[in-house]
Design a protein around this motif. Sequence first.
Motif, PDB file in Angstrom:
ATOM      1  N   SER A 111     113.270-103.639-110.535  1.00 20.12           N
ATOM      2  CA  SER A 111     113.383-102.739-109.384  1.00 20.12           C
ATOM      3  C   SER A 111     114.141-103.442-108.264  1.00 20.12           C
ATOM      4  CB  SER A 111     111.992-102.326-108.879  1.00 20.12           C
ATOM      5  OG  SER A 111     111.274-103.461-108.418  1.00 20.12           O
ATOM      6  N   TYR A 112     114.547-102.649-107.276  1.00 25.21           N
ATOM      7  CA  TYR A 112     115.152-103.230-106.076  1.00 25.21           C
ATOM      8  C   TYR A 112     114.792-102.358-104.877  1.00 25.21           C
ATOM      9  CZ  TYR A 112     118.901 -99.728-106.549  1.00 25.21           C
ATOM     10  OH  TYR A 112     119.612 -98.555-106.649  1.00 25.21           O
ATOM     11  N   ASP A 113     114.812-102.960-103.678  1.00 27.45           N
ATOM     12  CA  ASP A 113     114.484-102.278-102.429  1.00 27.45           C
ATOM     13  C   ASP A 113     115.561-102.578-101.396  1.00 27.45           C
ATOM     14  OD1 ASP A 113     111.887-101.098-103.071  1.00 27.45           O
ATOM     15  OD2 ASP A 113     111.179-103.169-103.167  1.00 27.45           O
ATOM     16  N   ILE A 114     115.827-101.568-100.566  1.00 23.31           N
ATOM     17  CA  ILE A 114     116.814-101.722 -99.496  1.00 23.31           C
ATOM     18  C   ILE A 114     116.162-101.310 -98.179  1.00 23.31           C
ATOM     19  CG2 ILE A 114     119.108-101.100 -98.666  1.00 23.31           C
ATOM     20  CD1 ILE A 114     119.751-100.196-101.527  1.00 23.31           C
ATOM     21  N   LEU A 115     116.327-102.134 -97.156  1.00 26.01           N
ATOM     22  CA  LEU A 115     115.830-101.817 -95.818  1.00 26.01           C
ATOM     23  C   LEU A 115     116.997-101.825 -94.839  1.00 26.01           C
ATOM     24  CD1 LEU A 115     112.613-104.039 -95.629  1.00 26.01           C
ATOM     25  CD2 LEU A 115     112.747-101.599 -96.172  1.00 26.01           C
ATOM     26  N   LYS A 116     116.988-100.848 -93.938  1.00 24.09           N
ATOM     27  CA  LYS A 116     117.927-100.803 -92.818  1.00 24.09           C
ATOM     28  C   LYS A 116     117.106-100.817 -91.540  1.00 24.09           C
ATOM     29  CE  LYS A 116     121.230 -97.821 -90.425  1.00 24.09           C
ATOM     30  NZ  LYS A 116     121.848 -96.476 -90.367  1.00 24.09           N
ATOM     31  N   ASN A 117     117.279-101.858 -90.802  1.00 16.85           N
ATOM     32  CA  ASN A 117     116.483-102.006 -89.576  1.00 16.85           C
ATOM     33  C   ASN A 117     114.996-101.838 -89.871  1.00 16.85           C
ATOM     34  OD1 ASN A 117     118.892-102.350 -88.102  1.00 16.85           O
ATOM     35  ND2 ASN A 117     119.084-100.127 -87.807  1.00 16.85           N
ATOM     36  N   ASN A 118     114.571-102.452 -90.999  1.00 20.24           N
ATOM     37  CA  ASN A 118     113.177-102.470 -91.438  1.00 20.24           C
ATOM     38  C   ASN A 118     112.650-101.127 -91.907  1.00 20.24           C
ATOM     39  OD1 ASN A 118     112.814-105.271 -90.927  1.00 20.24           O
ATOM     40  ND2 ASN A 118     112.492-104.817 -88.749  1.00 20.24           N
ATOM     41  N   GLU A 119     113.556-100.196 -92.207  1.00 22.46           N
ATOM     42  CA  GLU A 119     113.136 -98.913 -92.759  1.00 22.46           C
ATOM     43  C   GLU A 119     113.836 -98.690 -94.099  1.00 22.46           C
ATOM     44  OE1 GLU A 119     113.864 -95.828 -89.958  1.00 22.46           O
ATOM     45  OE2 GLU A 119     112.410 -96.567 -88.493  1.00 22.46           O
ATOM     46  N   LYS A 120     113.199 -97.907 -94.963  1.00 21.07           N
ATOM     47  CA  LYS A 120     113.727 -97.665 -96.301  1.00 21.07           C
ATOM     48  C   LYS A 120     115.126 -97.071 -96.249  1.00 21.07           C
ATOM     49  CE  LYS A 120     110.473 -98.762 -99.354  1.00 21.07           C
ATOM     50  NZ  LYS A 120     110.707 -99.653-100.509  1.00 21.07           N
ATOM     51  N   TYR A 121     115.965 -97.559 -97.145  1.00 21.57           N
ATOM     52  CA  TYR A 121     117.332 -97.063 -97.254  1.00 21.57           C
ATOM     53  C   TYR A 121     117.623 -96.910 -98.737  1.00 21.57           C
ATOM     54  CZ  TYR A 121     122.294 -96.605 -96.013  1.00 21.57           C
ATOM     55  OH  TYR A 121     123.579 -96.147 -95.828  1.00 21.57           O
ATOM     56  N   SER A 122     118.451 -95.942 -99.117  1.00 19.16           N
ATOM     57  CA  SER A 122     118.536 -95.569-100.534  1.00 19.16           C
ATOM     58  C   SER A 122     119.868 -95.863-101.205  1.00 19.16           C
ATOM     59  CB  SER A 122     118.230 -94.074-100.698  1.00 19.16           C
ATOM     60  OG  SER A 122     119.143 -93.299 -99.936  1.00 19.16           O
ATOM     61  N   SER A 176     116.533-106.488-101.743  1.00 15.90           N
ATOM     62  CA  SER A 176     115.708-107.349-102.597  1.00 15.90           C
ATOM     63  C   SER A 176     115.686-106.776-103.999  1.00 15.90           C
ATOM     64  CB  SER A 176     114.284-107.445-102.056  1.00 15.90           C
ATOM     65  OG  SER A 176     114.267-108.015-100.757  1.00 15.90           O
ATOM     66  N   ALA A 177     115.826-107.670-105.008  1.00 14.85           N
ATOM     67  CA  ALA A 177     115.804-107.243-106.414  1.00 14.85           C
ATOM     68  C   ALA A 177     114.913-108.189-107.205  1.00 14.85           C
ATOM     69  CB  ALA A 177     117.214-107.245-106.991  1.00 14.85           C
ATOM     70  N   ILE A 178     114.208-107.630-108.211  1.00 12.80           N
ATOM     71  CA  ILE A 178     113.313-108.432-109.047  1.00 12.80           C
ATOM     72  C   ILE A 178     113.465-107.997-110.497  1.00 12.80           C
ATOM     73  CG2 ILE A 178     111.363-106.847-108.711  1.00 12.80           C
ATOM     74  CD1 ILE A 178     109.540-109.349-108.706  1.00 12.80           C
ATOM     75  N   ASP A 179     113.445-108.973-111.438  1.00 10.97           N
ATOM     76  CA  ASP A 179     113.544-108.615-112.853  1.00 10.97           C
ATOM     77  C   ASP A 179     112.145-108.548-113.467  1.00 10.97           C
ATOM     78  OD1 ASP A 179     112.709-111.201-113.444  1.00 10.97           O
ATOM     79  OD2 ASP A 179     114.698-111.917-113.996  1.00 10.97           O
ATOM     80  N   ILE A 180     112.075-108.217-114.758  1.00 10.42           N
ATOM     81  CA  ILE A 180     110.785-107.972-115.395  1.00 10.42           C
ATOM     82  C   ILE A 180     109.961-109.247-115.555  1.00 10.42           C
ATOM     83  CG2 ILE A 180     111.602-105.937-116.608  1.00 10.42           C
ATOM     84  CD1 ILE A 180     111.945-107.609-119.089  1.00 10.42           C
TER      85      ILE A 180
END
Length: 419
Positions: free
Chosen positions: A283-294, A307-311
Motif C-alpha cells: 500500500s501507499y499513502d499521500i498527504l498534502k499539508n497533513n491531509e489525505k491526497y489521492s 509513504s509506501a510499504i511492501d508485503i
Amino acid sequence: AMIIAAICMIGTFVSCEEEKEESVPYTDNKNENKSSVAVQTSTNENFALTKLKDMVNTASSLAEINAARNYAFNNNNLLSALEKNKSDENLAIKKIINDTAAPVLNGVPNGKYTNKVVSITITEENLAKIYLNEEEVTVDKLQNLSEGSYNIKVIDKSFNETSASFIVDFTSPVVNILDKAVLDNDFMITASDENFSFITLESSEKSDIYLEKSISTKNLQDGSYTLVAYDYAKNASKVTFTIDTTAPVITGKGKVNNKTEDFVCGKTYQNLNLSIIDENLASYDILKNNEKYSSLDFSEDGNYSVSAIDILGHSTTCNFKIDTKLEKLENVIISNLTSPSSKTVGEDQTIRVEFTANETLQMAILNLGSISTVLKPLAKENTYQADIKITSDIAKNMQNKEVIDFSITASDMVGNMAE
C-alpha cells in the motif's frame, strides 16, 4: 552238515560217521542264494527309503535337507529307487531332493525406494511359505502394496529362500513455503520427508544442489528462485519464490527552473509526476499539508509526504514541496538615500535596500537606474539587503529628479519569478 559237525564236537551219543551216512542228498543251491540276496537287498533299500523320507519330512532347515541329499546320493542313489515307484509321496520327496534353486520374486523394485505401485508374483513350483514383515501371508497379500517399508522372505520346501527389502513411497516432500512466496533474507526454507534425498535451487544466474533439508535465505540475493525437493523414491515438490530485501522505490520527474529533472526526496518542484516501484507493494499513502491526497500527479502548491510499504514491511517515505509561484515581495525599506542634487556632483554615496519575501529565494536583483546588484540574505528568515554605491556618473544622471525609479526582480528555488 553244520549241525552234524556241531553235535560231534560237543560229544553227543550220535556218531559223526552215522550222521554223514544219513546226510541230505546233493541239491543245486545257486537259485536259492540269488533269491536270498534279492530279499536282503530289497529289505535294505526299503529301510533306506524309509529313512530318507523321514529325514526329508522332518527337516526344518536347509542343512537338514542337504544331509538328506547326501544320504540319498551315498546309498546307491536312492533317487532311482524313488523313480521306480512313482507314488505321489516318492515324487514329492524326489522333487525336494533335486530342488536347489531359490524362489524367484517378480515385480520387486530395482532399488530400495519406489514411487510405483508394487505387485509381486513368485516363480516356484515347490513353494512352502511367504513372510511379509515377519508375518506369514498368502501370495495375494503381495498385490498393490500400500506406502510403507517391506521385508519379504519366500521359502520353498527344500528350504531354499529369497529375501527382498524395499520402501514404497508415493508422497512428495512437504516444503514449508507456498508457491510464489515472497521472502526476506532471514527465513529458513525446510523440506520435510522421512526419505528426503536432496534439494535443487535455481536462479537466473546459477543452479545449486543442497543435501541438507533446510536452506537459509540469508545469503540469497534479491530475485526469483525455483526450488525442487526430492526424496529417494524420486517424488518431487516444486515451488517458486522471490527474495525481496528492498524497500519500495519512489521515483518520477519534476520541473525545476522550467527544466525537467529526476525526482529527489526533500526538494521543491514546480510540478511533479511520481510512481512507486515494487513488485510486492502492499500500500501507499499521500498527504498534502497533513491531509489525505489521492493522486501521484502534483501541481498544487503545498507540502507533501508519500509513504509506501511492501508485503514484508519494508517502507519508504519521501517529503517534498510543490511551489508554482512567487507570491509577493514586501516590506521594502530604502535607507541612506538622498537626492544627488543635494551633494556635490561626483561624490559617492551608499544606499541600503531591504525587503522580505514569502519564501526562500534563489536570487534577488535590485535594479536602480543602470545599476543591477544582487541582494544578499540576512540572518532574519526571507529577508534580503543590498548596499549600492552611487558613483558620480550615476548621480549626475539622477540630478534634479524628484522620483527615483528602482525595481527588485526575484526568483524562488524552483524558478518562479516575482518583481
